[in-house]
Design an enzyme around this catalytic site. Structure first.
Site, PDB file in Angstrom:
ATOM      1  N   SER A  53       0.806  -1.228   0.000  1.00 22.86           N
ATOM      2  CA  SER A  53       0.000   0.000   0.000  1.00 22.86           C
ATOM      3  C   SER A  53       0.834   1.272   0.000  1.00 22.86           C
ATOM      4  O   SER A  53       0.374   2.317  -0.465  1.00 22.86           O
ATOM      5  CB  SER A  53      -0.939   0.004   1.212  1.00 22.86           C
ATOM      6  OG  SER A  53      -0.221  -0.251   2.406  1.00 22.86           O
ATOM      7  N   HIS A 258      -0.030   5.600   7.115  1.00 27.36           N
ATOM      8  CA  HIS A 258       0.341   5.637   5.709  1.00 27.36           C
ATOM      9  C   HIS A 258       0.563   7.082   5.257  1.00 27.36           C
ATOM     10  O   HIS A 258       0.000   8.012   5.838  1.00 27.36           O
ATOM     11  CB  HIS A 258      -0.741   4.987   4.844  1.00 27.36           C
ATOM     12  CG  HIS A 258      -0.691   3.491   4.866  1.00 27.36           C
ATOM     13  ND1 HIS A 258      -0.939   2.765   5.999  1.00 27.36           N
ATOM     14  CD2 HIS A 258      -0.410   2.581   3.888  1.00 27.36           C
ATOM     15  CE1 HIS A 258      -0.822   1.473   5.721  1.00 27.36           C
ATOM     16  NE2 HIS A 258      -0.485   1.336   4.453  1.00 27.36           N
TER      17      HIS A 258
END
Length: 276
Positions: A53, A258
């Site tokens: 990701s 993230h």
């Protein structure tokens, strides 16, 4: 003498103008040549973006291109947009492990592939479970989860990375491969960081350091592999800094920690550019 002075002055001005024009023209020609060389180089680049990701762009957008959470804000997409390679194949997928890369992402790699980029390893050591423990559990639960992930990184991840690195090298023998690391999540110098204790912040940073160290060490074993560190590029933009380039607790929880769009453009993209 009164007639020769204007003539001499005119001649001098003509010489200066001609020299300046030549210099300007030379600079323009040099810039044009550099641009042409860059374009010619880009026309020979066949780029494949692999990974998890952090490479797909999870957390960098509110909408995604597909179920892999690929984003137009992700560093591979930004790199392709800025360099216009001859070909670009975006394979990175949220949640991917080394096994997923080997089984599902390597088909585009050929002897004609010239550039490969990848982040991988976080899911192999259970990063999502670590984050859940540290964000939602106690200090003891967080430190235990980080310690377990570090042990996995040291004992199991090297072999898993060797498998995927070897597969990449076998399929794309001529490619330059850039392996990018993961950020250190918290600024240890930030005076205030509500919601998470100093012990948990330090543990998560230490866990990232161990993970990156293993990834870097394994990448160093392979010809034409380069490790691209991103930790220094997030300095000043970690969690608890005034303008973080990382998500804290976010929903879905898998996108917590993230990079935001700014983190992809301001940290990951320059790291690839510097090593690509």
């Amino acid at each position: 003498m009164s007639r020769t002075r204007p003539a001499a002055l005119a001649a001098a001005l003509l010489t200066l103008t001609t020299t300046a024009l030549a210099a300007t023209t030379g600079t323009a020609h040099a810039a044009h040549a550099a641009h042409a060389a860059h374009a010619a180089h880009a026309a020979t680049v066949n780029y494949v973006a692999l990974g998890d990701s952090y490479s797909a762009g999870g957390g960098s957008s509110s909408t995604y291109l597909n179920s892999c959470n690929q984003s137009t804000n992700a560093y591979p997409y930004l790199y392709a947009q800025s360099t216009s390679p001859a070909t670009f194949d975006f394979q990175a997928c949220g949640g991917a492990t080394t096994t997923d890369v080997v089984n599902n992402q390597l088909a585009p790699l050929t002897s004609g592939t010239t550039l490969v980029s990848m982040t991988i390893g976080g899911n192999d050591v259970g990063l999502r479970d670590v984050l859940a423990s540290c964000l939602l559990g106690s200090d003891a639960a967080c430190l235990s989860a980080v310690s377990s992930a570090e042990n996995t990184a040291r004992t199991q991840l090297p072999g898993e990375l060797d498998t995927v690195y070897g597969a990449i090298r076998s399929r794309a023998a001529n490619a330059h491969v850039v392996i990018l690391g993961y950020p250190r999540f918290y600024d240890p110098g930030a005076p205030l960081c509500p919601g998470i204790s100093p012990a948990r912040r330090a543990a998560l940073n230490d866990g990232a350091d161990v993970l990156n160290s293993v990834i870097q060490s394994e990448a160093a074993k392979y010809p034409n592999f380069a490790y691209a560190d991103v930790t220094s590029r997030f300095a000043g933009h970690q969690l608890c800094d005034p303008a973080p380039w990382l998500h804290a607790l976010n929903w879905p929880i898998g996108q917590s920690f993230h990079p935001t769009a700014a983190g992809q453009a301001g940290a990951y993209l320059p790291a690839l550019e510097a090593n690509g």
